[in-house]
Design a protein around this motif. Structure first.
Motif, PDB file in Angstrom:
ATOM      1  N   GLY A 174     126.862  66.333  17.547  1.00  0.00           N
ATOM      2  CA  GLY A 174     126.716  66.314  16.101  1.00  0.00           C
ATOM      3  C   GLY A 174     127.674  65.355  15.431  1.00  0.00           C
ATOM      4  N   ALA A 175     128.926  65.343  15.880  1.00  0.00           N
ATOM      5  CA  ALA A 175     129.923  64.466  15.264  1.00  0.00           C
ATOM      6  C   ALA A 175     129.603  62.999  15.503  1.00  0.00           C
ATOM      7  CB  ALA A 175     131.310  64.802  15.807  1.00  0.00           C
ATOM      8  N   VAL A 176     129.218  62.654  16.730  1.00  0.00           N
ATOM      9  CA  VAL A 176     128.953  61.253  17.047  1.00  0.00           C
ATOM     10  C   VAL A 176     127.689  60.763  16.350  1.00  0.00           C
ATOM     11  CG1 VAL A 176     128.502  59.596  18.901  1.00  0.00           C
ATOM     12  CG2 VAL A 176     130.184  61.401  19.238  1.00  0.00           C
ATOM     13  N   VAL A 177     126.634  61.582  16.339  1.00  0.00           N
ATOM     14  CA  VAL A 177     125.399  61.189  15.662  1.00  0.00           C
ATOM     15  C   VAL A 177     125.651  61.018  14.161  1.00  0.00           C
ATOM     16  CG1 VAL A 177     123.096  61.986  14.989  1.00  0.00           C
ATOM     17  CG2 VAL A 177     123.822  62.159  17.371  1.00  0.00           C
ATOM     18  N   HIS A 178     126.377  61.949  13.553  1.00  0.00           N
ATOM     19  CA  HIS A 178     126.652  61.846  12.120  1.00  0.00           C
ATOM     20  C   HIS A 178     127.479  60.605  11.820  1.00  0.00           C
ATOM     21  CE1 HIS A 178     128.397  62.682   8.180  1.00  0.00           C
ATOM     22  NE2 HIS A 178     127.357  63.463   7.973  1.00  0.00           N
ATOM     23  N   ARG A 179     128.520  60.382  12.595  1.00  0.00           N
ATOM     24  CA  ARG A 179     129.392  59.219  12.373  1.00  0.00           C
ATOM     25  C   ARG A 179     128.609  57.914  12.536  1.00  0.00           C
ATOM     26  NH1 ARG A 179     134.645  57.751  10.535  1.00  0.00           N
ATOM     27  NH2 ARG A 179     135.310  55.878  11.650  1.00  0.00           N
ATOM     28  N   SER A 180     127.790  57.818  13.580  1.00  0.00           N
ATOM     29  CA  SER A 180     127.094  56.573  13.897  1.00  0.00           C
ATOM     30  C   SER A 180     125.874  56.335  13.024  1.00  0.00           C
ATOM     31  CB  SER A 180     126.665  56.578  15.367  1.00  0.00           C
ATOM     32  OG  SER A 180     127.767  56.671  16.232  1.00  0.00           O
ATOM     33  N   LEU A 181     125.031  57.373  12.878  1.00  0.00           N
ATOM     34  CA  LEU A 181     123.722  57.169  12.278  1.00  0.00           C
ATOM     35  C   LEU A 181     123.621  57.622  10.829  1.00  0.00           C
ATOM     36  CD1 LEU A 181     121.407  58.179  15.263  1.00  0.00           C
ATOM     37  CD2 LEU A 181     122.510  55.991  14.752  1.00  0.00           C
ATOM     38  N   VAL A 182     124.485  58.539  10.410  1.00  0.00           N
ATOM     39  CA  VAL A 182     124.434  59.007   9.030  1.00  0.00           C
ATOM     40  C   VAL A 182     125.474  58.285   8.176  1.00  0.00           C
ATOM     41  CG1 VAL A 182     124.580  61.005   7.490  1.00  0.00           C
ATOM     42  CG2 VAL A 182     123.542  61.254   9.759  1.00  0.00           C
ATOM     43  N   SER A 183     126.719  58.352   8.595  1.00  0.00           N
ATOM     44  CA  SER A 183     127.785  57.676   7.849  1.00  0.00           C
ATOM     45  C   SER A 183     127.794  56.169   8.084  1.00  0.00           C
ATOM     46  CB  SER A 183     129.147  58.252   8.236  1.00  0.00           C
ATOM     47  OG  SER A 183     129.225  59.615   7.897  1.00  0.00           O
ATOM     48  N   GLY A 184     127.308  55.740   9.237  1.00  0.00           N
ATOM     49  CA  GLY A 184     127.309  54.321   9.554  1.00  0.00           C
ATOM     50  C   GLY A 184     128.698  53.769   9.796  1.00  0.00           C
ATOM     51  N   GLU A 185     129.600  54.613  10.275  1.00  0.00           N
ATOM     52  CA  GLU A 185     130.972  54.203  10.552  1.00  0.00           C
ATOM     53  C   GLU A 185     131.144  53.965  12.053  1.00  0.00           C
ATOM     54  OE1 GLU A 185     133.317  53.601   8.403  1.00  0.00           O
ATOM     55  OE2 GLU A 185     132.216  54.249   6.618  1.00  0.00           O
ATOM     56  N   PRO A 186     132.103  53.132  12.430  1.00  0.00           N
ATOM     57  CA  PRO A 186     132.270  52.825  13.855  1.00  0.00           C
ATOM     58  C   PRO A 186     132.857  53.999  14.635  1.00  0.00           C
ATOM     59  CG  PRO A 186     134.010  51.793  12.576  1.00  0.00           C
ATOM     60  CD  PRO A 186     133.046  52.361  11.589  1.00  0.00           C
ATOM     61  N   VAL A 187     132.391  54.152  15.857  1.00  0.00           N
ATOM     62  CA  VAL A 187     133.005  55.083  16.802  1.00  0.00           C
ATOM     63  C   VAL A 187     133.773  54.220  17.794  1.00  0.00           C
ATOM     64  CG1 VAL A 187     132.609  56.827  18.569  1.00  0.00           C
ATOM     65  CG2 VAL A 187     131.190  56.806  16.510  1.00  0.00           C
ATOM     66  N   ASP A 188     135.056  53.973  17.480  1.00  0.00           N
ATOM     67  CA  ASP A 188     135.883  53.149  18.331  1.00  0.00           C
ATOM     68  C   ASP A 188     136.891  54.018  19.086  1.00  0.00           C
ATOM     69  OD1 ASP A 188     137.683  53.868  16.354  1.00  0.00           O
ATOM     70  OD2 ASP A 188     137.700  51.894  15.408  1.00  0.00           O
ATOM     71  N   ALA A 189     137.769  53.373  19.840  1.00  0.00           N
ATOM     72  CA  ALA A 189     138.725  54.126  20.653  1.00  0.00           C
ATOM     73  C   ALA A 189     139.640  54.989  19.787  1.00  0.00           C
ATOM     74  CB  ALA A 189     139.547  53.162  21.508  1.00  0.00           C
ATOM     75  N   GLY A 190     140.029  54.471  18.615  1.00  0.00           N
ATOM     76  CA  GLY A 190     140.892  55.251  17.736  1.00  0.00           C
ATOM     77  C   GLY A 190     140.216  56.514  17.238  1.00  0.00           C
ATOM     78  N   TRP A 191     138.976  56.363  16.777  1.00  0.00           N
ATOM     79  CA  TRP A 191     138.241  57.533  16.283  1.00  0.00           C
ATOM     80  C   TRP A 191     137.982  58.517  17.422  1.00  0.00           C
ATOM     81  CZ3 TRP A 191     133.774  60.258  17.133  1.00  0.00           C
ATOM     82  CH2 TRP A 191     133.411  61.169  16.137  1.00  0.00           C
TER      83      TRP A 191
END
Length: 218
Positions: A174-191
């Motif tokens: 849920g967190a990764v899908v929301h971050r990537s596809l809903v918020s459109g924010e990067p999922v990088d090493a820091g996140w």
């Protein structure tokens, strides 16, 4: 001794299946769910339309399988610790969602499944339940390392382990899908590191943010 059971029909050709599923994802990116047809998929894959109908009952089943095989690429290499394993699979999942064919197909299936309970059940069986294998593997590995306590014996312990696996999967996916596809924010090493800290340490133990990672403060 009873004779061996006879097979009915011709065995499925894995290469043909791969071509059809790839053509389905390509068609989804170009046409969207509403305009996608089995005839178009068959033409793109270079097979007869009847070939599709021998394998899938309709568009819903075909599209779900086309999405499911992309998620089967996810793996959980042993990176030496539970924290590193979680960070690794989060980043791997995010890279998968960056692909146009995965992103479009997943969003289309999720959207349609809100109106179709049969499709929702198929998504759960073909994608969600299949990918929970990563959670189960990660928990077992962490238990062998002594990072997590062993499951309690008996049916109650098994039930509790199942609930834990469901919750872990829902939280990560849920967190990764929301971050990537809903918020459109990067999922990088820091996140990924901050998210893993929150998941493993809880709200009181998670670090305050990426700027403090990897160096001294004060």
């Amino acid at each position: 001794m009873a004779p061996p059971a006879r097979r009915t029909g011709r065995p499925r050709n894995a290469e043909v299946d791969r071509a059809i599923l790839a053509a389905t994802r390509s068609a989804l990116v170009e046409l969207g769910w509403s305009k996608l047809s089995l005839g178009d998929v068959a033409a793109r894959a270079g097979v007869a339309k009847t070939t599709l109908y021998r394998r899938w009952a309709g568009k819903n089943e075909l599209v779900v399988d086309a999405v499911a095989v992309t998620f089967d690429e996810l793996e959980l290499p042993d990176r030496g610790s539970l924290r590193a394993d979680v960070e690794g699979v989060v980043l791997q999942f995010a890279r998968l969602l960056e692909r146009p064919e995965t992103k479009t197909a997943l969003m289309a299936v999720v959207s349609e499944s809100t109106r179709d309970t049969g499709l929702r059940d198929r998504v759960r069986a073909a994608i969600v339940d299949r990918q929970k294998r990563l959670v189960l593997l990660g928990r077992e590995r962490a238990q062998r390392r002594g990072e997590l306590p062993p499951d309690a014996p008996g049916t109650e312990g098994a039930a509790a382990a199942g609930r834990a696996a469901d919750l872990i999967f829902d939280t990560i996916a849920g967190a990764v899908v929301h971050r990537s596809l809903v918020s459109g924010e990067p999922v990088d090493a820091g996140w990924a590191g901050d998210f893993t800290a929150l998941l493993l340490d809880g709200l009181t133990g998670a670090r305050g943010g990426a700027p403090e990672r990897g160096g001294a403060t004060g």
